[in-house]
Write an enzyme that holds these catalytic residues in place. Structure first.
Site, short mmCIF file in Angstrom:
data_model
loop_
_atom_site.label_atom_id
_atom_site.label_comp_id
_atom_site.label_asym_id
_atom_site.label_seq_id
_atom_site.Cartn_x
_atom_site.Cartn_y
_atom_site.Cartn_z
N ARG A 1 0.85 -1.20 0.00
CA ARG A 1 0.00 0.00 0.00
C ARG A 1 0.88 1.24 0.00
NH1 ARG A 1 -3.48 -3.48 2.50
NH2 ARG A 1 -5.32 -3.76 1.17
N ASP B 1 -0.49 -6.23 -3.64
CA ASP B 1 -1.87 -5.84 -3.36
C ASP B 1 -2.33 -4.95 -4.50
OD1 ASP B 1 -4.35 -5.17 -1.93
OD2 ASP B 1 -3.31 -5.96 -0.19
N HIS C 1 -7.44 -8.69 -4.25
CA HIS C 1 -6.32 -7.78 -3.98
C HIS C 1 -5.28 -7.81 -5.11
CE1 HIS C 1 -7.31 -6.49 0.15
NE2 HIS C 1 -7.87 -7.68 0.27
N ASP D 1 -7.73 -13.53 1.02
CA ASP D 1 -8.71 -12.75 1.77
C ASP D 1 -9.53 -11.84 0.85
OD1 ASP D 1 -6.26 -11.36 1.30
OD2 ASP D 1 -6.94 -9.78 2.66
N GLU D 2 -10.72 -11.52 1.32
CA GLU D 2 -11.53 -10.43 0.77
C GLU D 2 -11.63 -10.45 -0.76
OE1 GLU D 2 -10.87 -7.10 4.24
OE2 GLU D 2 -9.39 -7.17 2.63
N ASP E 1 -2.61 -1.52 12.57
CA ASP E 1 -2.86 -0.40 11.65
C ASP E 1 -4.05 0.42 12.14
OD1 ASP E 1 -4.47 -2.73 11.06
OD2 ASP E 1 -5.21 -1.67 9.27
N TRP F 1 -0.87 -3.04 8.42
CA TRP F 1 -1.29 -2.64 7.07
C TRP F 1 -0.94 -1.18 6.91
CZ3 TRP F 1 -2.52 -6.80 4.40
CH2 TRP F 1 -3.01 -7.92 5.07
N THR F 2 -0.63 -0.77 5.68
CA THR F 2 -0.05 0.58 5.55
C THR F 2 -0.85 1.52 4.65
OG1 THR F 2 1.40 -0.15 3.77
CG2 THR F 2 2.30 -0.25 6.01
N GLU F 3 -2.15 1.27 4.51
CA GLU F 3 -2.92 2.23 3.71
C GLU F 3 -2.69 3.66 4.20
OE1 GLU F 3 -4.12 -0.65 4.81
OE2 GLU F 3 -5.92 -1.30 3.72
#
Ligand code: ACM
Length: 640
Positions: free
Chosen positions: A177, A206, A280, A355-356, A449, A493-495
């Site tokens: 991210r 991602d 992702h 995931d997701e 995060d 997580w680094t959004e």
């Protein structure tokens, strides 16, 4: 005697007394057993450092110790490999002598006596962890990056016997991210090993960037590693346009990865690579659009919104960011990716994400409908399960075990796959019961995060994990066979993390807390003692010039409507022993302002509430400012 010389003598005395003071013992993570002994050891310019073994790993541990103490003390302590006849004024690292086998490969014994310091272990990793505890016994100035003039450094006499509760003590670092350079990742490793973490999970791909060179698929990094640079609140940015310059990004070459793997291994850290598929995957389909089930042109996401999150765990994609599970091309593509990943990372596991993955575009795809008929797959979970099982075979063919997020359980999971449980502990329990190895990383406790204090002061993220929740992390859920739980990890997580200073702020002190959950015996954990140690480590971080969050000092603010239609405000402390002082008049309160004793009634015309925290006469943490509008919003939400 002249007044001046008296002053010099007394300040010299003060200096030498200060130099001999021992720091309070504050080892994080808490050791299995720590006995205080009488006296102290004085580390001086004459102290010898001995690696009592020719084993290069032992030599390296001794040299890490020597270089840290050299940097802070300025002493030129050299490492001696032969055991000298005199056993005084020496710090020695001793492999495999007089240590119980039960201490395993990572346990150690550390004895600090007035005459000498001895670290013993069965394996060099144990010496490395013993060395970390030893450094924490030094005064905080040992963390200094420049030499501090002192005659000696005093360490309290102790006997420590220690070993970890779990073999998997992880931190996940999302380098997709936002990109973090090789040197920044090394710094992350340096920081984590001080707290005895031994696993770095690198989230390498991602929607916002593909960060690992795959030589057989060059566009993954030529295209997938770059995007327009945007700043502000990630997830709300404008969508990238075709002609916007793609100036932000980066990736690790094979050389970089080899260097990182070696750097980590030298510090007894394994690196777990994650290639997050089949969701992702926007960066991958931006590079190779033919991998998408939905024909089109794709761009690496630049922090724009392309998923709809409904807030109850359900979601759908506005732009398709998946790989096509019905495409043989996708499987041969992934074979190429995992061939190179498996060659680069010696660790036994490869993480495939899972995931997701939004299914709404899959539902529209004729190719996927045909796949369902052919393979007798009854729903989208089974389609994903088909994909995961095929990926599992590819990963196994490279001699590795597959790991994935707990969604890989949906629709059935192939035996042998390991599960990382993130949506709470449910997936972990289910996977363990079905005989899969599990790593626990529940978002309720270890998603570092997320915000760590009141949203009025924290940089905005959609949810909160307080330090206490991280401290309460228990990797083995009730009723689960502990043998199936490999350990635990915290995920960064680094959004919303644009730089290393903020990365440090988000990681510490919550990763201090998680280190006690994965290293220390459960019955050794003690919240109040932990907080006292955290305060000592904050001081060490100040010396090291590393950033940390002071959120634990600051109030959590709630509001409700009183019967007389005023807003009632409650300030909740996160830790014991703090006082809050407040103002409603826009000025900055100090300890001469009213002290919070119980629920406040907000004056009708107030515009802001400001709160400052004190410990005794010392302000701690930051002043929190919350507007009257926000307090009313909170009161309204409370009503519902
Ligand atoms: C995750 O947080 N989506 C694994």
């Amino acid at each position: 005697m002249k007044k001046g010389s008296l002053l010099i003598i007394s300040s010299m005395m003060a200096l030498s007394m200060y130099a001999q003071e021992v720091a309070p013992i504050a080892i994080i993570p808490e050791p299995v057993s720590l006995e205080k002994r009488d006296g102290k050891f004085l580390f001086t310019a004459q102290t010898r450092i001995e690696a009592a073994d020719r084993n290069p790993d032992v030599q390296r541990v001794a040299s890490f110790f020597a270089s840290q103490v050299r940097k802070a003390t300025g002493y030129q302590a050299a490492i001696q490999s032969a055991t000298a006849a005199t056993r005084t004024n020496v710090v020695s690292f001793v492999l495999n002598k007089g240590v119980e086998a039960e201490l395993g490969t990572e346990g150690y014994r550390l004895e600090v006596a007035p005459t000498q310091v001895v670290v013993k272990a069965n394996h060099p990793a144990g010496l490395f962890y013993g060395m970390q505890s030893l450094l924490q016994l030094f005064p905080k100035e040992i963390e200094s990056n420049t030499a501090i003039a002192r005659k000696s450094w005093a360490l309290p006499a102790v006997r420590i016997t220690d070993q970890p509760r779990f073999g998997w003590r992880g931190l996940m670092f999302d380098v997709s991210r936002h990109f973090f350079t090789k040197d920044q990742v090394k710094q992350f490793i340096d920081d984590m090993v001080k707290y005895k973490y031994n696993l770095l999970h690198l989230h390498l791909t991602d929607d916002q960037g593909w960060r690992i060179e795959i030589k057989s698929l060059p566009k993954l990094t030529e295209v997938g590693a770059w995007r327009p640079e945007k700043t502000g609140t990630f997830g709300t940015f404008s969508a990238p346009t075709a002609d916007e310059p793609k100036t932000y990004g980066g990736f690790y070459t094979h050389e970089d990865i080899r260097e990182l793997v070696k750097y980590a291994a030298d510090r007894f850290v394994n690196i777990l690579p994650e290639i997050d598929i089949p969701g992702h995957s926007m960066a991958a389909v931006a590079a190779y659009p033919e991998l998408s089930p939905t024909p089109g042109t794709y761009r690496v996401s630049a922090g724009d919104k392309f998923m709809q999150w409904n807030g109850n765990g359900t979601f759908y994609a506005l732009v398709d960011n998946t790989l096509n599970p019905a495409s043989e091309q996708v499987y041969s593509f992934m074979d190429k990716v995992f061939t190179e990943v498996a060659q680069l990372f010696p660790f036994g596991y490869i993480h495939m994400g899972g995931d997701e993955c939004a299914k709404n575009f899959w539902e529209q795809s004729d190719a996927i409908k045909q796949l369902m008929q052919k393979e007798n797959l009854k729903d989208m979970h089974e389609v994903q399960s088909y994909f995961v099982k095929r990926i599992g075979k590819i990963i196994e063919s490279k001699g590795k075990k597959m790991m994935g997020w707990d969604e890989i359980l949906e629709g059935g999971l192939a035996p042998g796959a390991a599960v990382m449980s993130w949506r709470g502990i449910k997936g972990g329990k289910e996977a363990a019961a079905a005989g899969h190895e599990v790593v626990m990383s529940p978002n309720s406790n270890v998603y570092i995060d997320l915000m760590q204090g009141d949203p009025a002061i924290e940089p905005p993220v959609y949810s909160t994990v307080l330090l206490k929740s991280s401290y309460n992390f228990e990797p083995v859920p009730e009723g689960v066979n502990p043998k199936m739980i490999k350990g635990g990890q915290a995920n960064l997580w680094t959004e919303q993390i644009y730089n290393t200073r903020h990365q440090q702020y988000m990681t510490w002190p919550r990763a201090f807390a998680v280190s006690e959950s994965v290293w220390s015996p459960k019955d050794k954990k003690d919240w109040n003692k932990f907080i006292a140690k955290v305060e000592q480590h904050f001081e060490r971080y100040d010396v090291a010039e590393k950033k940390y969050a002071t959120s634990m000092y600051e109030p959590l603010i709630s509001a409700s409507w009183a019967a007389d239609s005023t807003v009632k405000v409650t300030l909740n402390a996160q830790i014991e022993g703090v006082d809050f002082h407040y103002s409603f008049d826009n000025s900055f309160p100090d300890n001469f302002y009213p002290q919070y004793k119980g629920a406040l009634s907000m004056p009708k015309d107030a515009a802001t509430l400001r709160v400052v925290t004190y410990k005794g006469k010392m302000p701690v943490g930051r002043t929190v400012t919350i507007t009257a509008t926000e307090l009313k919003n909170r009161a309204n939400k409370n009503k519902k």
